[in-house]
Design a protein around this motif. Structure first.
Motif, PDB file in Angstrom:
ATOM      1  N   PHE A 357       8.115  -5.996   0.586  1.00  0.00           N
ATOM      2  CA  PHE A 357       6.733  -5.762   0.837  1.00  0.00           C
ATOM      3  C   PHE A 357       6.511  -5.717   2.226  1.00  0.00           C
ATOM      4  CE2 PHE A 357       6.916 -10.325   0.855  1.00  0.00           C
ATOM      5  CZ  PHE A 357       5.834 -10.625   1.628  1.00  0.00           C
ATOM      6  N   ILE A 365       8.561  -5.283   7.127  1.00  0.00           N
ATOM      7  CA  ILE A 365       9.100  -5.561   5.587  1.00  0.00           C
ATOM      8  C   ILE A 365       9.669  -6.677   5.177  1.00  0.00           C
ATOM      9  CG2 ILE A 365      10.266  -4.245   3.952  1.00  0.00           C
ATOM     10  CD1 ILE A 365       9.508  -1.673   5.150  1.00  0.00           C
ATOM     11  N   ASP A 367      11.202  -9.368   2.453  1.00  0.00           N
ATOM     12  CA  ASP A 367      11.744  -9.817   1.212  1.00  0.00           C
ATOM     13  C   ASP A 367      11.907 -11.479   1.028  1.00  0.00           C
ATOM     14  OD1 ASP A 367      14.346 -10.367   2.060  1.00  0.00           O
ATOM     15  OD2 ASP A 367      15.127  -8.937   0.395  1.00  0.00           O
ATOM     16  N   TYR A 451       6.423   1.086   0.386  1.00  0.00           N
ATOM     17  CA  TYR A 451       6.429  -0.303  -0.169  1.00  0.00           C
ATOM     18  C   TYR A 451       4.897  -0.767  -0.208  1.00  0.00           C
ATOM     19  CZ  TYR A 451      11.477   0.054   0.256  1.00  0.00           C
ATOM     20  OH  TYR A 451      12.674   0.495   0.025  1.00  0.00           O
ATOM     21  N   GLY A 742      14.796   4.099   1.974  1.00  0.00           N
ATOM     22  CA  GLY A 742      14.142   2.855   2.155  1.00  0.00           C
ATOM     23  C   GLY A 742      15.508   1.847   2.626  1.00  0.00           C
TER      24      GLY A 742
END
Length: 915
Positions: A357, A365, A367, A451, A742
Motif C-alpha cells: 500500500f 509504497i 509492506d 496500489y 509493480g
C-alpha cells in the motif's frame, strides 16, 4: 506344526496378561494326549475358515494382551510400531496440515489411503476430512482399545478377497466376543520431562447362557495437550542446531519495509523519532533485535512455542456384541460400536503480512509483517482448534450351517458413519486492515497507479495490543464433514468334496455397498471470498454404489501341497471412469516336512479413486514454491539459488476434483517360508513386491515449476533442448500465473493443479520374524520375539511413460529403509516383566548431504498379581528418555523429522480388577 504355529503367533510372549484380563468361553482345551484342539477361524486374507494362521500370504497378529504388555495405550500406538509401516506421514507435529487430529499409517510407503481398514471384517467409514487436502483414509484414533481382541495385518494386495483399497495391505481389527466375567482397569501417568497426564479407564464384561451371549465394553480416555514451550529443545528458533544460537535466524516479529528501496536491511522503516531498539522493547522481551549481523528488525525467536506437540483428547466409547441361537443351526448377532471425542489442536501463533500500500506519511509504497505474541493473544492455548468427532459402527445379521454342518453361511447388514465438526480461530481480513490501516483514502499510489492508499496507524502497529483487541480481529471458522459406508454381505463357505489329499474348501461372497461423504467448509474460506485472512478451504461431496461377487478355493493338491485361488468382480456405479474391475490371486503352500512351510502368492489389486479426488470442489491453498524460472533466468544454477528468499516464497494454488479418474491397478508378489526350527522356535522370512500403475495424484507444484522453466528457457537443467511450443509445454505454462507490473513483477501468483492418473509406484523388500519361548521349572517362562522389515527398492515415475527411477536412497526420501520391533518377556510365579524395543532405520539429514543414525526406543512393563482378582503394573515407555537422533543441519521447526517424538520418557501405573 500348524497348531504350534498358531499357538506361538497368538500367545507368545504375552500370555501372562491375557489370562488375567479375560476368560473366553471358547478357550482351547488340552486333550488327554497333550495335543491342542483348535477351532477353525477366519483370518484376514481369506474367507475360508481354517485352523492354521499361516497361509500363502504372511499375516501379522497383535493381541490385546500384547498391546498391553508392550506398554501401548491405544490401538494406533501399537500399530505404528509395525515393521511394515516404513512410509512417512503427517502427524500431530504437522499442525499446519489438513488432518492434525487424525492418526494414520503409511504401509510400505504407498500412502495412508492404500491400506484397507476393517472392523470385524467390515469396512469402516473414512475420515471425512481429506489427508493433505486430497485423499481419504480411516482414522485409527476412533478404535477403542478396550473392545479389541486382536489386530490382523495382511501386508500385500488382497482385492480379490476384499475389493478396492486392499493394495498395500489389510488391517482387520477383531473386537471381543464371548467374554465371561467382569474386568476393570485404571491407568494414569505422565511424561517425566513435564507435560499433561494421561488417564484411561476400561470396563469389559460379558455373560453367556445356553443359547445366548453378551459382551460389552466401555472406555474413557483422557490425554492432556502439550506445547512446544514445554520442551526447551524446540521452543525457540535458537534451538536450530545448524547455527550458533547467538546468530540464530528469527521470524521477523514486526517489520515495515520501503518497497521502492527493496527487501533488504536498508529497506526497513520505523516511526518517526523512534528506533529499532525502542520498538522491540515494548513487547517485554518477546521481540528482540535480530541477532544476525544483517538484522534490522524486531525478531521473534519463540514463534514455535505456541504449537501443540501433543493434541488434547477426551473420548468415551462403548461396545456391545450379542448372539442368540434361533435354531440348532441358526444364530442371530448384533454389534454396536460408538465413539465420541472432543480434542484440540494448536498451530503457531497467527501473523499478518501487510499487503502492498502507499502511505502519504512515509511517501512510499510499504509492506510489513506483524507477529502476534502469546501475551497479545491470551496465552499459548488461546488459539486452539476444537474438534468434536463421533463415529458409529453397527452390524446385524444371521449365520448358520446346513448339510450336516458341512457348509456355513453368514448374512450381514452393516453401517458405519463418521462425523467431525471443528472450530478454528482465524483473523478477519477486513478487521485487520481497518484496525491497523484505517479507512482507505481516495486514489491509487502515484508511482505505479496500482496500489491502494492508507495511513498506517503507527501507534497500534508498533505497540502490543490487548487480548480483547486480538479477539475483536478474529472469528471462528467452522468446518462440518461426515462420511458413511453401508454394506450388505452374504458369505457361504465349506468343503465341497473330498480329494485324495483332503477336502476342497471354498468361500463365495456377494456384496452390495454404498459410500458417501459431505464436506461443508465455512463459505468464508472458499476461493474468491477473501473474508478470512490467510486461510482457504475446500468443500465437496458425493456418493458411489458398488456391487461385487467373489469366490476362493483351497485346493489340496497333495499331502504336502495346497493351492489357493480367488477371483472377484467389482462393479461401480458413480461418475468416475472406473466402471468395473476384475482381480484375482493365487497362492501355493508346500510342506516338504512337518516343520517347514514354503509359500508364495501373486495378487492383482485395484483402488477406486478417493471420493475427494473425484468430488472436491474448487479449493485454494498456500504453499512455499521454488521459482526455478527466475532463478535460472538470472544466470544462476538451482544449487546456487539455494534458500534465497528471492526464489523461495509463498504462492497461491488452486485445485479441483476430477470425475474422469480411473482406478489404480496393482500387482503383489510374496515368497517365503515358515520354519519351526525346534520346539517353540519359529522363523518366518518373506520377500514382497508391490507395484501400482495409474496412481492418482496431483501434479506436484515443483514438477510444474521445473518444467515451466524448461519450457520458457527452451532447455532443461542439463542443457538439453525443450520444445516450448509442444502440447505438454502449453499445458504447463497455462498452469502458472505470474504477476505483471509493480514491485512483484514476474513473481508466481498462482499455480493450478488437480488429480490425474499419472504415476507409477513400487516397493519391494523383506519381512522376517523370529519367535521363541522357553519354559523352565526353576526360573519361570521366557518369551522372545523379533520382527524386521527391510526395503530393498522403491521406484517412482511422475508419469507412466517416463523412466522408473529408484528413490530408496534418494536424500529427499524420508521413508525408513528398515524397521525392527522386538520384545523379551519373563513370567515367574505372580510376576511378569516385558521389555519392548523398536528400531527406526537411518534417514537423510535435512541438508540432504548424508544420513543420520538409526533410532531406538525401549518400553518396560512390570506387573504383579497380588491376588486372584487384583493385578498392578508399572509401565515406563521410552525408558532411556531418547529424543530424535542428532541432525546438525535440521534448521526448520521442529528441528528433527516428525517421525520422532519430542515427549520423552512417560511413566504409568495400571490397576486391574476381575470378578
Amino acid at each position: 506344526m500348524l497348531a504350534r504355529s498358531l499357538a506361538l503367533a497368538l500367545t507368545i510372549p504375552f500370555a501372562c496378561g491375557a489370562a488375567f484380563a479375560q476368560e473366553s468361553a471358547d478357550e482351547e482345551e488340552e486333550g488327554t494326549a497333550g495335543t491342542t484342539q483348535l477351532d477353525t477361524v477366519e483370518v484376514v486374507g481369506s474367507r475360508i475358515k481354517r485352523a492354521e494362521i499361516e497361509g500363502p500370504s504372511p499375516v501379522t497378529v497383535i493381541t490385546a494382551a500384547q498391546i498391553e504388555a508392550e506398554g501401548f495405550n491405544t490401538v494406533y500406538d501399537a500399530l505404528n510400531t509395525l515393521t511394515q509401516t516404513t512410509g512417512s506421514f503427517q502427524n500431530e507435529l504437522f499442525q499446519s496440515g489438513f488432518t492434525p487430529n487424525a492418526q494414520v499409517l503409511n504401509l510400505r510407503g504407498l500412502g495412508p489411503g492404500r491400506v484397507l481398514t476393517l472392523i470385524n471384517g467390515r469396512r469402516a467409514a473414512d475420515y471425512p476430512l481429506p489427508y493433505n487436502g486430497q485423499s481419504n483414509f480411516v482414522n485409527l484414533a476412533s478404535v477403542p482399545t478396550a473392545a479389541v481382541e486382536r489386530i490382523e495385518l495382511l501386508a500385500g494386495g488382497a482385492s480379490a478377497i476384499y475389493g478396492s483399497d486392499a493394495v498395500a495391505g489389510v488391517i482387520n481389527i477383531v473386537l471381543k466376543t464371548n467374554f465371561e466375567g467382569q474386568y476393570l482397569s485404571y491407568l494414569t501417568g505422565r511424561p517425566t520431562r513435564g507435560g499433561a497426564p494421561t488417564n484411561n479407564i476400561q470396563w469389559v464384561g460379558g455373560n453367556t447362557g445356553d443359547n445366548w451371549s453378551l459382551t460389552y465394553a466401555v472406555e474413557y480416555y483422557e490425554r492432556g495437550e502439550m506445547f512446544a514451550s514445554e520442551r526447551d529443545f524446540m521452543d525457540s528458533y535458537r534451538d536450530d542446531p545448524s547455527v550458533d544460537p547467538s546468530a540464530a535466524t528469527a521470524v521477523q516479529g514486526i517489520r515495515l519495509r520501503n518497497r521502492l528501496i527493496g527487501t533488504g536491511a536498508n529497506s526497513q522503516v520505523w516511526q518517526p523519532g523512534q528506533n529499532l531498539a525502542s520498538t522491540c522493547s515494548r513487547w517485554g522481551g518477546d521481540f528482540e533485535i535480530d541477532a544476525r549481523p544483517t538484522g534490522s528488525w524486531c525478531g521473534y525467536y519463540g514463534y514455535p512455542a505456541t504449537q501443540a506437540i501433543r493434541n488434547s483428547d477426551e473420548n468415551i466409547s462403548g461396545y456391545i456384541y450379542g448372539t442368540l441361537d434361533i435354531t440348532d443351526n441358526t444364530q442371530g448377532f448384533i454389534s454396536l460400536n460408538v465413539w465420541d471425542s472432543e480434542a484440540s489442536t494448536a498451530s503457531n501463533t497467527q501473523f499478518w503480512s501487510v499487503p502492498l500500500f502507499y502511505d502519504p506519511n512515509f511517501g512510499t509504497i510499504l509492506d510489513g509483517q506483524r507477529i502476534f505474541t502469546p501475551n497479545e493473544t491470551g496465552g499459548a492455548g488461546a488459539q486452539r482448534t476444537i474438534f468434536n468427532e463421533q463415529s458409529v459402527e453397527f452390524a446385524v445379521g444371521l449365520r448358520g450351517s446346513f448339510a450336516d454342518n458341512r457348509f456355513t453361511w453368514d448374512a450381514t447388514l452393516s453401517h458405519s458413519r463418521y462425523e467431525t465438526n471443528n472450530d478454528r480461530p482465524r483473523f478477519l481480513r477486513q478487521n485487520l486492515e481497518d484496525f491497523f490501516l484505517g479507512q482507505r483514502l481516495p486514489g491509487l499510489d502515484p508511482v505505479f497507479n496500482a496500489y491502494p492508499v492508507y495511513q498506517l496507524n503507527q501507534d497500534r502497529y508498533f505497540n502490543p495490543i490487548t487480548p480483547a483487541e486480538f479477539q475483536a480481529l478474529s472469528t471462528v471458522v467452522k468446518t462440518r464433514a461426515d462420511s458413511s459406508s453401508s454394506t450388505a454381505q452374504f458369505v457361504v463357505t465349506g468343503d465341497l468334496f473330498e480329494m485324495p489329499a483332503g477336502p476342497l474348501s471354498f468361500a463365495t461372497v456377494f456384496e452390495l455397498g454404498s459410500q458417501e461423504y459431505e464436506l461443508i467448509a465455512d463459505p468464508r474460506i472458499l476461493p474468491g471470498q477473501n473474508v478470512i485472512y490467510n486461510l482457504t478451504g475446500t468443500g465437496g461431496g458425493g456418493e458411489r454404489d458398488r456391487y461385487a461377487i467373489g469366490t476362493e478355493f483351497a485346493i489340496p493338491l497333495h499331502d504336502t501341497f495346497k493351492a489357493t485361488l480367488a477371483a472377484r468382480y467389482d462393479l461401480y456405479d458413480d461418475i468416475t471412469d472406473v466402471d468395473d474391475a476384475f482381480t484375482w490371486n493365487a497362492g501355493l503352500e508346500w510342506r516338504p516336512i512337518d516343520s517347514l512351510l514354503i509359500r508364495g502368492s501373486y495378487s492383482t489389486s485395484f483402488r477406486a479413486p478417493d471420493m475427494h479426488f473425484v468430488f472436491a470442489d474448487e479449493s485454494g491453498f498456500f504453499s512455499t514454491v521454488f521459482d526455478e524460472y527466475t532463478c535460472r533466468n538470472s544466470g544462476q544454477t538451482v544449487t546456487q539459488c539455494g534458500n534465497q528468499t528471492a526464489y523461495n516464497y509463498s504462492a497461491f494454488g488452486v485445485r479441483q476434483g476430477n470425475p474422469q479418474l480411473e482406478e489404480e491397478e496393482g500387482e503383489s508378489y510374496t515368497f517365503g517360508f515358515v520354519w519351526d526350527v525346534v520346539d517353540n522356535l519359529s522363523l518366518t522370512v518373506d520377500y514382497y513386491s508391490v507395484e501400482l500403475e495409474g496412481v492418482v495424484g496431483d501434479i506436484s507444484s515443483s514438477y510444474i515449476l521445473q518444467n515451466e522453466a524448461d519450457c520458457r528457457l527452451g532447455v532443461d537443467r542439463q542443457g538439453n533442448p525443450v520444445d516450448g511450443s509442444s502440447t505438454f509445454c502449453q499445458f504447463i505454462l497455462s498452469s502458472v500465473i505470474r504477476t505483471v507490473g509493480g514491485p512483484n513483477d514476474g513473481r508466481i501468483e498462482q499455480v493450478n493443479r488437480g488429480p490425474i492418473n499419472r504415476s507409477y509406484l513400487s516397493n519391494e523388500g523383506i519381512d522376517a520374524t523370529l519367535r521363541y519361548t522357553l519354559d523352565t521349572d526353576r526360573w519361570g517362562n521366557f518369551g522372545f520375539q523379533l520382527g524386521w522389515s527391510h526395503v530393498l527398492d522403491q521406484k517412482f515415475a511422475e508419469f507412466q511413460n517416463e523412466p522408473r527411477e529408484s528413490y530408496r536412497d534418494d536424500l529427499t526420501n524420508f521413508d525408513f529403509r528398515s524397521r525392527m520391533r522386538g520384545s523379551v518377556s519373563w513370567q515367574y510365579k505372580d510376576l511378569d516383566v516385558t521389555v519392548f524395543g523398536t528400531r527406526y532405520g537411518s534417514l537423510p539429514n535435512w541438508a540432504e548431504t548424508g544420513r543420520i543414525a538409526p533410532y531406538h526406543v525401549y518400553n518396560l512393563n512390570v506387573g504383579y498379581e497380588f491376588t486372584e482378582n487384583f493385578r498392578a503394573s508399572l509401565i515406563v515407555n521410552n525408558v532411556l528418555d531418547k529424543l530424535a537422533p542428532k541432525d546438525d543441519t535440521f534448521f526448520t521447526y521442529p528441528f528433527f523429522w516428525r517421525a520422532y517424538s519430542p515427549i520423552g520418557r512417560e511413566v504409568f501405573v495400571r490397576a486391574e480388577f476381575t470378578w
